[in-house]
Design an enzyme around this catalytic site. Structure first.
Site, short mmCIF file in Angstrom:
data_model
loop_
_atom_site.label_atom_id
_atom_site.label_comp_id
_atom_site.label_asym_id
_atom_site.label_seq_id
_atom_site.Cartn_x
_atom_site.Cartn_y
_atom_site.Cartn_z
N HIS A 161 -0.08 19.46 28.56
CA HIS A 161 0.77 19.22 29.74
C HIS A 161 0.21 20.01 30.91
O HIS A 161 -0.87 19.73 31.40
CB HIS A 161 2.21 19.59 29.40
CG HIS A 161 3.23 19.09 30.38
ND1 HIS A 161 2.98 18.10 31.29
CD2 HIS A 161 4.53 19.46 30.59
CE1 HIS A 161 4.06 17.86 32.01
NE2 HIS A 161 5.01 18.68 31.62
N HIS A 201 -3.30 8.89 29.95
CA HIS A 201 -1.94 9.24 30.36
C HIS A 201 -0.97 8.55 29.42
O HIS A 201 -1.22 7.44 28.95
CB HIS A 201 -1.69 8.79 31.81
CG HIS A 201 -0.46 9.39 32.42
ND1 HIS A 201 0.80 8.85 32.22
CD2 HIS A 201 -0.29 10.47 33.23
CE1 HIS A 201 1.67 9.58 32.89
NE2 HIS A 201 1.06 10.56 33.50
N ARG A 254 -2.23 10.09 41.72
CA ARG A 254 -2.44 11.46 42.19
C ARG A 254 -3.92 11.82 42.15
O ARG A 254 -4.44 12.51 43.04
CB ARG A 254 -1.61 12.44 41.36
CG ARG A 254 -0.11 12.20 41.45
CD ARG A 254 0.64 13.00 40.40
NE ARG A 254 0.23 12.61 39.05
CZ ARG A 254 0.57 13.26 37.94
NH1 ARG A 254 1.32 14.35 38.01
NH2 ARG A 254 0.17 12.83 36.76
N ASP A 266 -5.37 15.82 36.34
CA ASP A 266 -6.09 17.02 35.91
C ASP A 266 -7.60 16.86 36.00
O ASP A 266 -8.32 17.85 35.94
CB ASP A 266 -5.69 17.38 34.48
CG ASP A 266 -4.20 17.63 34.34
OD1 ASP A 266 -3.67 18.41 35.15
OD2 ASP A 266 -3.57 17.05 33.44
#
Length: 275
Positions: free
Chosen positions: A111, A157, A166, A212
């Site tokens: 996470h 994801h 994002r 990320d």
């Protein structure tokens, strides 16, 4: 926590206090010296940047952290940290305990800590692949990692089946503020090479980059090189989004009665005993 203050007031106190706390952590654990005093007359992120006082700070750090704060604030109530925070609050725990639970959920490598894991992977690849734009060499290293059963952090994801919006924003920002940084150049190569490789793997449901994949490289490029506290940065943003949802659920939902306590339903799917 004061019994005389409700969720909304305590939430605003937390939002105000978090930048100073996080800046203090960054400075002391990075060896940058004593905490710097807050200048609340500055904007929220501008004040945070000046309290950080990062020795290698880029002129772009303020803009990066403004974007980072917005992108990481929240993306729906179903993600792990937000769900945990709201579930804890549903038992009428105060905002401090609720957000503490949420941050414990955020801390894991699947996470909120994934950006640190992704950066470690990028740094590992960069040691072996001297030219970050060399797609052939990067692909060969990805194949090696996959054969070893390693995780390709920064891709996939649980819900999305397209590139994380994002991440798309961060790629565009990187072109403006970190185009020549080797880590960001590798990130751009990975965007194409790793996605193409993962598309060929039968068990991969989403081969596309997530948020990320990019964030760590941009933080490095702008002078925040202590990746051990990237999850803390994530938490500073996420507390704002989670806290806002908690305030609404506890004080506004159901005409002010608040949402009921979360109680998961368990469905037995085992064998049925015959009579």
């Amino acid at each position: 926590y004061s019994e005389n203050k409700g969720y909304a007031e305590e939430f605003m106190n937390i939002v105000a206090q978090l930048p100073e706390m996080v800046a203090c952590l960054f400075r002391t654990h990075s060896g940058w010296g004593e905490p710097l005093p807050s200048k609340p007359e500055l904007g929220y992120i501008e004040n945070f940047v000046q309290m950080l006082g990062a020795p290698k700070s880029s002129p772009h750090l303020k803009h990066l952290l403004e974007v980072f704060e917005i992108l990481h604030m929240d993306h729906g109530g179903g993600n792990l940290s937000t769900f945990v925070g709201k579930a804890v609050a549903s038992g009428h725990e105060d905002i401090y305990g609720s957000l503490t639970g949420a941050m414990c959920a955020l801390a894991g490598p699947l996470h909120g800590m994934a950006n640190q894991e992704c950066l470690s992977l990028l740094q590992e690849i960069l040691k072996e692949v001297k030219d970050p734009s060399d797609a052939v060499a990067v692909n060969a290293y990805i194949e090696k990692l996959w054969a070893e059963g390693r995780t390709i952090f920064g891709f996939g994801h649980a819900v999305l089946r397209v590139e994380d919006p994002r991440a798309t924003v961060e790629y565009a920002l990187g072109e403006k503020i970190a185009a020549n940084h080797p880590l960001f150049q590798l990130v751009k190569t990975m965007r194409i090479v790793a996605t193409d490789f993962l598309k060929k793997q039968a068990k991969v449901k989403n081969p596309y980059p997530n948020v990320d994949a990019v964030s760590g490289s941009l933080l490095q490029a702008c002078g925040l090189e202590n990746e051990n506290f990237y999850t803390v940065l994530f938490g500073m943003a996420r507390c704002v989004g989670i806290g806002a949802q908690i305030v609404w659920e506890r004080t506004k939902a159901r005409n002010g009665k608040g949402m009921p306590i979360v109680r998961p339903k368990y469905l037995y799917t085992g064998p049925i005993r015959s009579k």
